[in-house]
Design an enzyme around this catalytic site. Sequence first.
Site, PDB file in Angstrom:
ATOM      1  CG  HIS A  56      12.368  29.333  30.946  1.00 46.02           C
ATOM      2  ND1 HIS A  56      13.134  29.438  32.092  1.00 46.02           N
ATOM      3  CD2 HIS A  56      13.246  29.330  29.917  1.00 46.02           C
ATOM      4  CE1 HIS A  56      14.412  29.488  31.773  1.00 46.02           C
ATOM      5  NE2 HIS A  56      14.506  29.425  30.457  1.00 46.02           N
ATOM      6  CG  ASN A  57      12.309  29.605  35.944  1.00 43.61           C
ATOM      7  OD1 ASN A  57      12.656  30.029  34.841  1.00 43.61           O
ATOM      8  ND2 ASN A  57      12.627  30.224  37.061  1.00 43.61           N
ATOM      9  CE  LYS A 101      12.863  33.374  34.083  1.00 44.73           C
ATOM     10  NZ  LYS A 101      12.914  33.041  35.487  1.00 44.73           N
ATOM     11  CD  GLU A 131      16.365  26.931  35.078  1.00 47.17           C
ATOM     12  OE1 GLU A 131      16.809  27.054  36.234  1.00 47.17           O
ATOM     13  OE2 GLU A 131      16.021  27.896  34.371  1.00 47.17           O
TER      14      GLU A 131
END
Length: 483
Positions: A186-187, A183, A190
């Site tokens: 992922h960020n 995660k 992003e």
Amino acid sequence: MSQCDVALIGLAVMGQNLVLNMADHGFNVAVYNRTYQVTEEFLSGTAQGKSIQGFSDLADLVQSLSKPRKIVILVKAGPAVDAVIDALLPLVDEGDVIVDLGNSHFPDTQRRWERVSPTGVHFVGSGVSGGEEGARTGPSIMPGGDEAAWPLIKPVFQAIAAKVDGQACCEWVGAGGAGHYVKMVHNGIEYGDMQLICEAYQLLHEGLGLDYDELAAVFTEWNTTELDSYLIEITSHILAYRDEDGSPLVESILDTAGQKGTGKWTGISALDLGMPVSLIGESVFSRCLSALKDERVGASKVLTGPAPMIEVEDRAAFINDVKLALFASKIISYAQGYMLLREASEEYNWSLNYGAIALMWRGGCIIRSQFLDNIKEAFDKNPELSNLLLDDFFKAQIDRCQASWRRVVQSAVGSGIPTPCFATALAFYDGYRRDRLPANLLQAQRDYFGAHTYERTDRPRGEFFHTNWTGKGGDVSSQTYNV
């Protein structure tokens, strides 16, 4: 009261929406919030009439659950998570499951997993992405920790997760802190995606002079191409949105970006593991630079540079160049992210499934985009793929975009428009494709001033040498080659 299938602790917006999502999928849900008034308002509001039971006492909440118990924590990351775990452990039994679904830093998850596992209680640290809308309608969920917990929570998590082509955007990630690590990356991606889009926006608006109607139309069209993604879609909506006076709302928003730390965590982890995740790092620094608003306003009155105007003969061709530069840079961002995942998997013995991670990111999450299918296909073809850039599909895409990418960076530099992520992505690509970099001189410098030694091209790797460069330094070498 009937026994509940799952409990959720923490009824902020994300928690409430996840509970409603669970109830919609047929689960009986027990809920608890530290402030019971929040629970009461939830039960008498959006939860009314649904299979949701509220509790003011943690012991009663635990007793309401069918065994093995499944308890989801969704509170503010940090000490609050530890406090809830401390309160739960005396109340639960061996074989029960505690899931931290908050935005915890992966070392904290690793520590909690190591602490809880010996008790026989299964601990899971799970990333979740999609914001409040995703929580309600289907997020991307990335669980990791004690794998024995997966068969117990899988029916709930895969039911409430986003679906793409009938597949749930939720799969087991790995042991320990793996779920929150994935995660975190992922960020980080992003952060990079958002900064790249902002640079494209500035090039087209400030450099090329497109107004907001034109910008919205461009991003709407881009979303029908290889750039099809959630972030491109919402950007088209934002650029089209008008304030009460009819002016573009985005023009009235202060240009200082906030951050919650996950991009920074990604950059720190990359430095710790020695991975050149330069684009994500640059995206974090771009937010930091934006925060220096007062300094920038002052500097703008003193420092000089070229006028931010890009002169082109064919405006449509340059817009297409920006699109391809954005796509190529986006590929670099994902390639770097997967380099970091690969290194972390080896460092922490996680055995990450890279193709499955791409599937989890296809729906529900902020970075969902069309070409995640291509990432899955790349790792299906070669599970040991060291870098996405070496896959035939991604190599062909970079080749297709490369001339446009270089033209855009050159135009940006010539007009004084900052494009830190476009430029660092291109610099990484040019460095990665070179069989020789100037680090030979760097190693000579290190050996000159610190006797840190060097390897030679005409000797086997692993043999180290020191030169007495001045004739005065002596022949004793340092034992700190990697310092």
